[in-house]
Design an enzyme around this catalytic site. Structure first.
Site, PDB file in Angstrom:
ATOM      1  N   ARG A  88      -7.368  52.987  52.025  1.00 31.61           N
ATOM      2  CA  ARG A  88      -5.977  53.273  52.388  1.00 31.61           C
ATOM      3  C   ARG A  88      -5.895  53.786  53.826  1.00 31.61           C
ATOM      4  O   ARG A  88      -5.104  54.677  54.146  1.00 31.61           O
ATOM      5  CB  ARG A  88      -5.343  54.280  51.415  1.00 31.61           C
ATOM      6  N   SER A 105       2.249  54.548  44.102  1.00 35.16           N
ATOM      7  CA  SER A 105       1.255  55.620  44.018  1.00 35.16           C
ATOM      8  C   SER A 105       1.494  56.629  45.130  1.00 35.16           C
ATOM      9  O   SER A 105       1.446  56.281  46.309  1.00 35.16           O
ATOM     10  CB  SER A 105      -0.156  55.046  44.126  1.00 35.16           C
ATOM     11  N   GLU A 120      -0.224  59.740  49.927  1.00 36.01           N
ATOM     12  CA  GLU A 120      -0.381  58.393  50.461  1.00 36.01           C
ATOM     13  C   GLU A 120       0.774  57.953  51.360  1.00 36.01           C
ATOM     14  O   GLU A 120       0.535  57.402  52.433  1.00 36.01           O
ATOM     15  CB  GLU A 120      -0.555  57.393  49.307  1.00 36.01           C
TER      16      GLU A 120
END
Length: 339
Positions: free
Chosen positions: A166, A239, A335
């Site tokens: 990520r 998420s 995130e």
């Protein structure tokens, strides 16, 4: 066509949390000329430039004192084909999932595990989006970006992007590069990834013994639809926390106390923990305070039930982080990009 600048524009339609914050200035870029114009206009207005795509990886906690540039460029094409691979290119503003479906319709495999992820093509390398055992870096070829410091175009190879979990160069240097178009190396002969998550089980339940890339895409869409809320129905950014990476020793210590720990060995002595498991185990799944909450079916997803502010969602996230750290001594990283 000259760039149209709007003043005090609501960003509610441009973020999937549906948080109603406002941009001081707003414009939509439909091509490279608009992007260059936006850079010049931001400089003339003496405000920063904030680039957004689908707004699916964004949490707005306040009004934005910037020129917010929405990437609205469109276009996708096959640019090169060999016996080994097919190179496809898409403009930054292309919505991600329709692009995946287009590639599948061309008989091209490689993106099927990334089906139904919200957002745009241009945003996909920034986060190195991934799902069910596949990340952007696995299918990435190159991209074209504008260097906002020099005004020059630059081509980035796979190695140049410094992809991580990520993560990427573009996330490490926010605001430096503005991605204009991305190229992917796909294949006509599929090499399917079926081992991560319940994909193989779902295909077996459907009686599919020799799946195609389209079969995998449909299975992934069904699984994601069951687990994750539709942002059109319930505000969310997918998420909200990264799955934390810990040492094998830390993972084993946790497993000693929690035999049902969900964890995935990553090599080099690292283990990826399921952030959703940690949050659910801490009792946050289904939690709601006002209109800010944790989804009842997926603890990894924070949701806006209607009128939650970005600040309320952020405060909820911080409470979850503190609780998980206290219980498991594991730090969760947010995130989405928090503004």
């Amino acid at each position: 066509m000259s760039l149209t600048i709007e003043f005090n524009r609501s960003l509610k339609p441009f973020n999937t949390f549906a948080v109603d914050q406002r941009a001081q200035y707003f414009a939509a870029a439909h091509g490279d000329a608009d992007v260059r114009d936006a850079l010049a206009r931001a400089k003339a207005l003496d405000v920063p430039l904030l680039v957004i795509g689908g707004g699916s990886n964004l949490l707005l906690t306040r009004d934005v004192p910037s020129l917010v540039l929405h990437m609205a460029s469109r276009g996708k094409r096959i640019v090169e084909e060999s016996a080994e691979q097919v190179l496809v290119e898409a403009e930054a503003g292309e919505p991600w999932h329709p692009f995946v479906l287009w590639a599948l319709e061309q008989g091209l495999a490689g993106l099927e595990n990334l089906s139904l992820i919200p957002g745009t093509v241009g945003a996909s390398p920034i986060q190195n989006i991934g799902a069910y055992g596949v990340e952007i870096k696995d299918v990435f070829s190159s991209l074209t970006a504008l260097d906002c410091q020099t005004g020059s175009l630059r081509e980035f190879s796979l190695e140049d992007c410094a992809f991580g979990y990520r993560d990427s160069l573009f996330k490490q240097q926010p605001g430096r590069y503005l991605i204009l178009r991305v190229r992917f190396a796909l294949r006509r002969q599929a090499s399917l990834h079926l081992e991560y998550g319940p994909i193989r089980q779902r295909l077996a339940e459907q009686g599919i013994v020799a799946p195609t890339a389209k079969d995998v895409s449909r299975a992934v869409c069904a699984i994601r639809s069951e687990k994750l809320p539709d942002p059109q129905q319930l505000g969310n950014a997918g998420s909200f926390f990264k799955n934390p990476l810990v040492t094998a020793a830390v993972a084993q210590a946790l497993r000693d106390n929690h035999p049902d720990l969900v964890a995935y060995p990553q090599g080099y002595g690292q283990v990826k923990l399921a952030a959703g498991w940690l949050i659910e185990k801490a009792g946050w799944k289904g939690f709601r305070e006002g209109d800010a909450g944790v989804h009842r079916l997926q603890a990894l997803v924070l949701v806006n039930y209607g009128q939650a502010s970005g600040e309320q969602l952020l405060q909820l996230a911080r409470r979850i982080q503190a609780d998980v750290l206290d219980r498991f001594n594991v730090a969760l990283e947010i995130e989405p990009n928090v503004i």
